[in-house]
Design a protein around this motif. Structure first.
Motif, PDB file in Angstrom:
ATOM      1  N   GLY A  71       0.810  -1.203   0.000  1.00 59.29           N
ATOM      2  CA  GLY A  71       0.000   0.000   0.000  1.00 59.29           C
ATOM      3  C   GLY A  71       0.848   1.261   0.000  1.00 59.29           C
ATOM      4  O   GLY A  71       2.051   1.227   0.288  1.00 59.29           O
ATOM      5  N   TYR A  72       0.184   2.374  -0.311  1.00 59.85           N
ATOM      6  CA  TYR A  72       0.885   3.661  -0.350  1.00 59.85           C
ATOM      7  C   TYR A  72       0.085   4.714   0.409  1.00 59.85           C
ATOM      8  O   TYR A  72      -1.113   4.895   0.172  1.00 59.85           O
ATOM      9  CB  TYR A  72       1.094   4.121  -1.799  1.00 59.85           C
ATOM     10  N   ILE A  73       0.760   5.393   1.332  1.00 55.17           N
ATOM     11  CA  ILE A  73       0.155   6.448   2.146  1.00 55.17           C
ATOM     12  C   ILE A  73       0.849   7.763   1.833  1.00 55.17           C
ATOM     13  O   ILE A  73       2.089   7.833   1.852  1.00 55.17           O
ATOM     14  CB  ILE A  73       0.290   6.130   3.654  1.00 55.17           C
ATOM     15  N   ALA A  74       0.070   8.793   1.543  1.00 56.77           N
ATOM     16  CA  ALA A  74       0.621  10.126   1.282  1.00 56.77           C
ATOM     17  C   ALA A  74       0.535  10.954   2.557  1.00 56.77           C
ATOM     18  O   ALA A  74      -0.546  11.117   3.141  1.00 56.77           O
ATOM     19  CB  ALA A  74      -0.129  10.810   0.154  1.00 56.77           C
ATOM     20  N   HIS A  75       1.674  11.490   2.978  1.00 63.35           N
ATOM     21  CA  HIS A  75       1.720  12.313   4.182  1.00 63.35           C
ATOM     22  C   HIS A  75       1.458  13.766   3.801  1.00 63.35           C
ATOM     23  O   HIS A  75       2.006  14.260   2.805  1.00 63.35           O
ATOM     24  CB  HIS A  75       3.072  12.171   4.868  1.00 63.35           C
ATOM     25  N   LEU A  76       0.652  14.466   4.617  1.00 62.24           N
ATOM     26  CA  LEU A  76       0.134  15.761   4.182  1.00 62.24           C
ATOM     27  C   LEU A  76       0.510  16.939   5.067  1.00 62.24           C
ATOM     28  O   LEU A  76      -0.137  17.986   5.008  1.00 62.24           O
ATOM     29  CB  LEU A  76      -1.398  15.688   4.037  1.00 62.24           C
ATOM     30  N   ASN A  77       1.548  16.800   5.893  1.00 61.48           N
ATOM     31  CA  ASN A  77       2.123  17.989   6.522  1.00 61.48           C
ATOM     32  C   ASN A  77       3.581  17.721   6.847  1.00 61.48           C
ATOM     33  O   ASN A  77       4.078  16.596   6.693  1.00 61.48           O
ATOM     34  CB  ASN A  77       1.329  18.471   7.741  1.00 61.48           C
ATOM     35  N   GLY A  78       4.297  18.764   7.255  1.00 61.78           N
ATOM     36  CA  GLY A  78       5.711  18.570   7.520  1.00 61.78           C
ATOM     37  C   GLY A  78       6.392  19.816   8.047  1.00 61.78           C
ATOM     38  O   GLY A  78       5.806  20.909   8.113  1.00 61.78           O
ATOM     39  N   ASN A  87       8.260  21.256  15.653  1.00 62.97           N
ATOM     40  CA  ASN A  87       6.887  20.911  16.018  1.00 62.97           C
ATOM     41  C   ASN A  87       5.843  21.661  15.189  1.00 62.97           C
ATOM     42  O   ASN A  87       4.667  21.307  15.199  1.00 62.97           O
ATOM     43  CB  ASN A  87       6.643  21.208  17.501  1.00 62.97           C
ATOM     44  N   ASP A  88       6.260  22.684  14.475  1.00 62.61           N
ATOM     45  CA  ASP A  88       5.334  23.510  13.693  1.00 62.61           C
ATOM     46  C   ASP A  88       5.124  22.882  12.319  1.00 62.61           C
ATOM     47  O   ASP A  88       5.664  23.329  11.306  1.00 62.61           O
ATOM     48  CB  ASP A  88       5.902  24.922  13.565  1.00 62.61           C
ATOM     49  N   LYS A  89       4.316  21.833  12.287  1.00 64.96           N
ATOM     50  CA  LYS A  89       4.040  21.112  11.042  1.00 64.96           C
ATOM     51  C   LYS A  89       3.034  21.905  10.195  1.00 64.96           C
ATOM     52  O   LYS A  89       1.990  22.325  10.701  1.00 64.96           O
ATOM     53  CB  LYS A  89       3.465  19.729  11.347  1.00 64.96           C
ATOM     54  N   ARG A  90       3.348  22.073   8.926  1.00 67.35           N
ATOM     55  CA  ARG A  90       2.473  22.816   8.019  1.00 67.35           C
ATOM     56  C   ARG A  90       1.942  21.905   6.912  1.00 67.35           C
ATOM     57  O   ARG A  90       2.616  20.982   6.460  1.00 67.35           O
ATOM     58  CB  ARG A  90       3.233  23.987   7.389  1.00 67.35           C
ATOM     59  N   THR A  91       0.724  22.202   6.470  1.00 65.76           N
ATOM     60  CA  THR A  91       0.064  21.385   5.452  1.00 65.76           C
ATOM     61  C   THR A  91       0.852  21.390   4.147  1.00 65.76           C
ATOM     62  O   THR A  91       1.310  22.439   3.681  1.00 65.76           O
ATOM     63  CB  THR A  91      -1.366  21.897   5.201  1.00 65.76           C
ATOM     64  N   THR A  92       1.011  20.205   3.545  1.00 68.40           N
ATOM     65  CA  THR A  92       1.770  20.059   2.303  1.00 68.40           C
ATOM     66  C   THR A  92       0.940  19.487   1.159  1.00 68.40           C
ATOM     67  O   THR A  92       1.469  19.286   0.059  1.00 68.40           O
ATOM     68  CB  THR A  92       2.986  19.148   2.536  1.00 68.40           C
ATOM     69  N   GLY A  93      -0.338  19.205   1.400  1.00 70.87           N
ATOM     70  CA  GLY A  93      -1.169  18.668   0.337  1.00 70.87           C
ATOM     71  C   GLY A  93      -2.588  18.458   0.813  1.00 70.87           C
ATOM     72  O   GLY A  93      -2.908  18.670   1.986  1.00 70.87           O
ATOM     73  N   THR A  94      -3.441  18.041  -0.099  1.00 74.95           N
ATOM     74  CA  THR A  94      -4.860  17.821   0.175  1.00 74.95           C
ATOM     75  C   THR A  94      -5.238  16.375  -0.105  1.00 74.95           C
ATOM     76  O   THR A  94      -4.464  15.604  -0.697  1.00 74.95           O
ATOM     77  CB  THR A  94      -5.728  18.730  -0.702  1.00 74.95           C
ATOM     78  N   GLU A 130     -12.838  15.715   5.017  1.00 75.49           N
ATOM     79  CA  GLU A 130     -12.649  15.641   3.567  1.00 75.49           C
ATOM     80  C   GLU A 130     -12.348  14.214   3.134  1.00 75.49           C
ATOM     81  O   GLU A 130     -12.907  13.714   2.139  1.00 75.49           O
ATOM     82  CB  GLU A 130     -11.510  16.574   3.148  1.00 75.49           C
ATOM     83  N   ALA A 131     -11.470  13.530   3.869  1.00 76.09           N
ATOM     84  CA  ALA A 131     -11.107  12.162   3.503  1.00 76.09           C
ATOM     85  C   ALA A 131     -12.301  11.225   3.584  1.00 76.09           C
ATOM     86  O   ALA A 131     -12.438  10.302   2.767  1.00 76.09           O
ATOM     87  CB  ALA A 131      -9.985  11.673   4.418  1.00 76.09           C
ATOM     88  N   ASP A 132     -13.173  11.447   4.550  1.00 73.65           N
ATOM     89  CA  ASP A 132     -14.345  10.599   4.698  1.00 73.65           C
ATOM     90  C   ASP A 132     -15.254  10.687   3.480  1.00 73.65           C
ATOM     91  O   ASP A 132     -15.860   9.689   3.072  1.00 73.65           O
ATOM     92  CB  ASP A 132     -15.105  10.992   5.972  1.00 73.65           C
ATOM     93  N   ARG A 133     -15.339  11.869   2.883  1.00 73.67           N
ATOM     94  CA  ARG A 133     -16.176  12.032   1.684  1.00 73.67           C
ATOM     95  C   ARG A 133     -15.677  11.172   0.534  1.00 73.67           C
ATOM     96  O   ARG A 133     -16.460  10.756  -0.330  1.00 73.67           O
ATOM     97  CB  ARG A 133     -16.215  13.508   1.262  1.00 73.67           C
TER      98      ARG A 133
END
Length: 267
Positions: A71-78, A87-94, A130-133
Motif C-alpha cells: 500500500g501507499y500512504i501520502a503524508h500531508l504535513n511537515g 513541532n510547527d508542522k504545516r500542510t503540504t497537500g490535500t 474531507e477524507a471521509d467524503r
C-alpha cells in the motif's frame, strides 16, 4: 466506516495489523541515508514484508514502480530540522492531491501539547472530514509533545493516551504514537482508543532493542508499527523489515524473528 475505507485499509495492512515504513523524512531531514536511492529502499522493505510505505506526495512517482503491490500512504504535513521549530508542522497537500498520486490513505502529524496544537487540531479535523467524503482512511500521527510534557516523567503514558484519544475524537482511522517504554504503561495508551494503535520507531537502537520494543507494543495490544529510520536506514532494510513483520504478523519473539531474518543476535 464506509466500504471504500474498509477496502483501502486492507491495502495498507494485513488482517487489521500494520507494518508501515514512513519515508517522508526528505522534508524533515533532507536526503539522508536510505532516501537518496529511495527506489531501492522501497523495493527492499516491501520485499521484506512491509504492508505499506509512506512518503510526501511529490515522491509518488518513485514509489509506485518499486512497492511490490504494498500500500501507499501520502503524508500531508511537515517541517524541517533546520527551521525554527520542528513541532510547527504545516500542510503540504490535500486529499485530492493524495488521490491524484494514487494513495490508498493519507497521514497527518499532530503534536498534542505543543504551541501549535490548536491549529493542528483544526487541520486534522478538516482533513478527516474531507477524507471521509472520498472513503480515504486517515492515519493520525498523534504525539504528546510540548513544553509541559516530559517523556521521562511519571504519567507520560497518560499524555500519550490523551493524544491517541484526540485522534479518534477527530475522526481518524488509525493512530500512530510514541512507545512509552514498556508493555504495562503502553496498555493504557491502547485502551484509550478503539482505533488500531501503531508505534513509531523512536531513537535508532540495536536490532534487538528495536524488536523488543515492537514485541512489547504488541503484547500491550498494539496493531503494529509505523517505523522509519530503524528500517530504511538499516544496513539490510529487507531483513529488518522481515523481522519486524514476523513479530507483528506472526507473533514471533524478538530473538526468533532476528534469527529467521538472518540478522545477528547479541550474545
Amino acid at each position: 466506516m464506509n466500504a471504500g475505507k474498509r477496502a483501502r485499509l486492507t491495502r495498507i495492512g494485513t488482517d487489521g495489523q500494520y507494518v508501515i515504513v514512513p519515508m517522508d523524512h526528505g522534508i524533515t531531514m533532507g536526503a539522508v541515508k536510505g532516501l537518496k536511492d529511495i527506489e531501492s529502499t522501497i523495493d527492499a522493505v516491501t520485499r521484506g514484508g512491509a504492508d505499506a510505505v509512506l512518503t510526501q506526495r511529490g515522491i509518488a512517482d518513485r514509489v509506485h514502480p518499486n512497492k511490490n503491490d504494498a500500500g501507499y500512504i501520502a503524508h500531508l504535513n511537515g517541517s524541517t530540522t533546520i527551521g525554527p521549530d520542528e513541532n510547527d508542522k504545516r500542510t503540504t497537500g490535500t486529499v485530492e492531491d493524495a488521490i491524484r498520486v494514487g494513495a490508498d490513505a493519507v497521514s497527518f502529524h499532530i503534536n498534542v501539547g505543543s504551541t501549535y496544537e490548536r491549529e493542528q487540531i483544526e487541520e486534522l479535523s478538516t482533513l478527516t472530514s474531507e477524507a471521509d467524503r472520498y472513503g480515504l482512511p486517515v492515519l493520525a500521527m498523534a504525539y504528546a509533545r510540548g513544553p509541559e510534557i516530559d517523556p521521562e516523567a511519571d504519567g507520560y503514558n497518560q499524555a500519550v493516551g490523551h493524544a491517541v484519544r484526540l485522534a479518534e475524537e477527530l475522526g481518524s482511522d488509525v493512530v500512530k504514537t510514541g512507545y512509552t517504554g514498556d508493555a504495562e504503561s503502553f496498555q493504557h495508551v491502547v485502551e484509550s482508543t478503539s482505533l488500531p494503535v501503531v508505534i513509531a520507531g523512536g531513537s535508532k537502537g540495536t536490532d534487538e532493542e528495536t524488536l523488543d520494543m515492537v514485541r512489547g507494543a504488541m503484547d500491550a495490544g498494539a496493531a503494529g508499527i509505523s517505523m522509519g529510520r530503524s528500517i530504511f536506514q538499516h544496513d539490510e532494510p529487507e531483513k529488518i523489515a522481515r523481522a519486524v513483520s514476523a513479530v507483528v504478523h506472526d507473533d514471533a519473539d524478538a530473538v526468533d524473528a532476528l534469527r529467521e531474518a538472518g540478522l545477528a543476535v547479541e550474545a
